[in-house]
Design a protein around this motif. Structure first.
Motif, PDB file in Angstrom:
ATOM      1  N   ASN A  27       0.837  -1.199   0.000  1.00 32.22           N
ATOM      2  CA  ASN A  27       0.000   0.000   0.000  1.00 32.22           C
ATOM      3  C   ASN A  27       0.876   1.255   0.000  1.00 32.22           C
ATOM      4  O   ASN A  27       0.619   2.203  -0.734  1.00 32.22           O
ATOM      5  N   ASP A  28       1.930   1.257   0.826  1.00 30.27           N
ATOM      6  CA  ASP A  28       2.832   2.408   0.887  1.00 30.27           C
ATOM      7  C   ASP A  28       3.531   2.631  -0.458  1.00 30.27           C
ATOM      8  O   ASP A  28       3.668   3.755  -0.930  1.00 30.27           O
ATOM      9  N   ALA A  29       3.962   1.541  -1.084  1.00 31.47           N
ATOM     10  CA  ALA A  29       4.615   1.655  -2.395  1.00 31.47           C
ATOM     11  C   ALA A  29       3.644   2.187  -3.441  1.00 31.47           C
ATOM     12  O   ALA A  29       4.014   3.019  -4.283  1.00 31.47           O
ATOM     13  N   ALA A  30       2.398   1.734  -3.387  1.00 35.54           N
ATOM     14  CA  ALA A  30       1.400   2.217  -4.347  1.00 35.54           C
ATOM     15  C   ALA A  30       1.122   3.705  -4.140  1.00 35.54           C
ATOM     16  O   ALA A  30       1.025   4.469  -5.104  1.00 35.54           O
ATOM     17  N   VAL A  31       1.020   4.131  -2.883  1.00 33.68           N
ATOM     18  CA  VAL A  31       0.795   5.547  -2.586  1.00 33.68           C
ATOM     19  C   VAL A  31       1.989   6.382  -3.050  1.00 33.68           C
ATOM     20  O   VAL A  31       1.830   7.439  -3.667  1.00 33.68           O
ATOM     21  N   GLN A  32       3.206   5.900  -2.782  1.00 38.14           N
ATOM     22  CA  GLN A  32       4.410   6.635  -3.195  1.00 38.14           C
ATOM     23  C   GLN A  32       4.487   6.736  -4.717  1.00 38.14           C
ATOM     24  O   GLN A  32       4.792   7.810  -5.263  1.00 38.14           O
ATOM     25  N   ASN A  33       4.236   5.645  -5.421  1.00 36.78           N
ATOM     26  CA  ASN A  33       4.260   5.686  -6.886  1.00 36.78           C
ATOM     27  C   ASN A  33       3.213   6.640  -7.439  1.00 36.78           C
ATOM     28  O   ASN A  33       3.479   7.388  -8.379  1.00 36.78           O
ATOM     29  N   SER A  34       2.036   6.607  -6.854  1.00 37.17           N
ATOM     30  CA  SER A  34       0.972   7.511  -7.297  1.00 37.17           C
ATOM     31  C   SER A  34       1.362   8.966  -7.053  1.00 37.17           C
ATOM     32  O   SER A  34       1.194   9.830  -7.917  1.00 37.17           O
ATOM     33  N   TYR A  35       1.913   9.236  -5.872  1.00 37.31           N
ATOM     34  CA  TYR A  35       2.333  10.605  -5.549  1.00 37.31           C
ATOM     35  C   TYR A  35       3.449  11.062  -6.484  1.00 37.31           C
ATOM     36  O   TYR A  35       3.412  12.168  -7.009  1.00 37.31           O
ATOM     37  N   ASN A  36       4.456  10.199  -6.701  1.00 34.81           N
ATOM     38  CA  ASN A  36       5.572  10.571  -7.564  1.00 34.81           C
ATOM     39  C   ASN A  36       5.119  10.825  -8.994  1.00 34.81           C
ATOM     40  O   ASN A  36       5.581  11.764  -9.647  1.00 34.81           O
ATOM     41  N   TYR A  37       4.221   9.990  -9.495  1.00 31.90           N
ATOM     42  CA  TYR A  37       3.712  10.185 -10.856  1.00 31.90           C
ATOM     43  C   TYR A  37       2.982  11.523 -10.964  1.00 31.90           C
ATOM     44  O   TYR A  37       3.204  12.289 -11.899  1.00 31.90           O
ATOM     45  N   THR A  38       2.130  11.818 -10.005  1.00 36.11           N
ATOM     46  CA  THR A  38       1.384  13.081 -10.019  1.00 36.11           C
ATOM     47  C   THR A  38       2.318  14.270  -9.870  1.00 36.11           C
ATOM     48  O   THR A  38       2.198  15.268 -10.586  1.00 36.11           O
ATOM     49  N   ALA A  39       3.283  14.174  -8.948  1.00 36.93           N
ATOM     50  CA  ALA A  39       4.239  15.270  -8.739  1.00 36.93           C
ATOM     51  C   ALA A  39       5.086  15.501  -9.988  1.00 36.93           C
ATOM     52  O   ALA A  39       5.332  16.649 -10.373  1.00 36.93           O
ATOM     53  N   ASP A  40       5.530  14.412 -10.637  1.00 41.10           N
ATOM     54  CA  ASP A  40       6.311  14.558 -11.871  1.00 41.10           C
ATOM     55  C   ASP A  40       5.498  15.245 -12.958  1.00 41.10           C
ATOM     56  O   ASP A  40       6.011  16.103 -13.684  1.00 41.10           O
ATOM     57  N   TYR A 177       7.365  13.572  -0.840  1.00 44.37           N
ATOM     58  CA  TYR A 177       6.944  12.320  -0.224  1.00 44.37           C
ATOM     59  C   TYR A 177       8.202  11.697   0.363  1.00 44.37           C
ATOM     60  O   TYR A 177       9.157  11.435  -0.362  1.00 44.37           O
ATOM     61  N   ALA A 178       8.230  11.504   1.646  1.00 40.64           N
ATOM     62  CA  ALA A 178       9.402  10.973   2.351  1.00 40.64           C
ATOM     63  C   ALA A 178      10.634  11.831   2.061  1.00 40.64           C
ATOM     64  O   ALA A 178      11.707  11.324   1.778  1.00 40.64           O
ATOM     65  N   ASN A 179      10.450  13.138   2.089  1.00 40.00           N
ATOM     66  CA  ASN A 179      11.528  14.109   1.871  1.00 40.00           C
ATOM     67  C   ASN A 179      12.151  14.022   0.483  1.00 40.00           C
ATOM     68  O   ASN A 179      13.297  14.408   0.275  1.00 40.00           O
ATOM     69  N   ASP A 180      11.412  13.513  -0.491  1.00 36.65           N
ATOM     70  CA  ASP A 180      11.898  13.385  -1.859  1.00 36.65           C
ATOM     71  C   ASP A 180      11.050  14.288  -2.755  1.00 36.65           C
ATOM     72  O   ASP A 180       9.849  14.067  -2.923  1.00 36.65           O
ATOM     73  N   TYR A 181      11.698  15.324  -3.322  1.00 34.43           N
ATOM     74  CA  TYR A 181      11.003  16.273  -4.190  1.00 34.43           C
ATOM     75  C   TYR A 181      11.220  15.893  -5.644  1.00 34.43           C
ATOM     76  O   TYR A 181      12.343  15.592  -6.054  1.00 34.43           O
TER      77      TYR A 181
END
Length: 199
Positions: A27-40, A177-181
């Protein structure tokens, strides 16, 4: 209840706990991937917006609908620094000379986002209130070159030597997300306004 029953319960608890941990990590990996894709995606859209405006304005350095008002385009740039430029142009194509300035503020001035590096990019036409946008710009750096493509050292004393400009822009997401911009970099090598070569 026998000893084997206790072992079964203990084994089931351990297996269930491991499965639960795996589910949490998935679940955490899915949330991180979703956030990173949206942020990118947002960062790339912001970069395109910034670059489109900058290229449009910079290519009009020294332009005026009534060309007699800027008879010497070599005098169109009136200030040039690594993070600040001011030049003459005709913003609304009405035949009147306008001054346009681009510069970035300090990171400390933008306190409403968690990113410690983002700053406001300002666009000033004539002496109006600076128009600004928080598009996540963390770097706005200009380099200037003469007709022989030799870089001019700062501070530039003779702005008429400027023939081309190199523009470096970095845009980052305002939130992490986790201090990663999310970050994207763009470089326009030898951006040249047609009027700067019209001498």
């Amino acid at each position: 209840m026998g000893f084997s029953t206790l072992l079964d319960i203990l084994g089931s608890t351990i297996a269930g706990g491991m499965l639960l941990m795996i589910l949490f990590r998935l679940n955490d990996a899915a949330v991180q991937n979703s956030y990173n894709y949206t942020a990118d995606l947002i960062v790339q859209q912001n970069l395109v917006e910034v670059i489109t405006l900058l290229e449009y304005d910079f290519k009009k350095i020294g332009y005026c609908k009534d060309w007699t008002k800027i008879p010497d385009p070599s005098k169109a740039i009136i200030y040039a620094d690594s993070t600040d430029i001011k030049f003459l142009t005709d913003v609304d194509n009405d035949g009147n000379i306008d001054t346009m300035r681009y510069y970035v503020g300090q990171p400390s001035a933008l306190t409403d986002t968690p990113n410690p590096r983002d700053r406001m990019l300002y666009r000033v036409v004539n002496n109006a209130t600076p128009a600004s946008a928080n598009l996540g710009v963390t770097q706005f750096h200009l380099r200037y070159f003469d007709a022989l493509q030799q870089e001019l050292s700062l501070p530039i004393s003779n702005f008429s030597q400027i023939q081309t400009i190199q523009l470096n822009i970095t845009v980052e997401s305002s939130y992490s997300y986790a201090n990663d911009y999310s970050k994207v970099f763009w470089r326009q090598i030898r951006l040249s306004a047609k009027n700067l070569r019209n001498r």
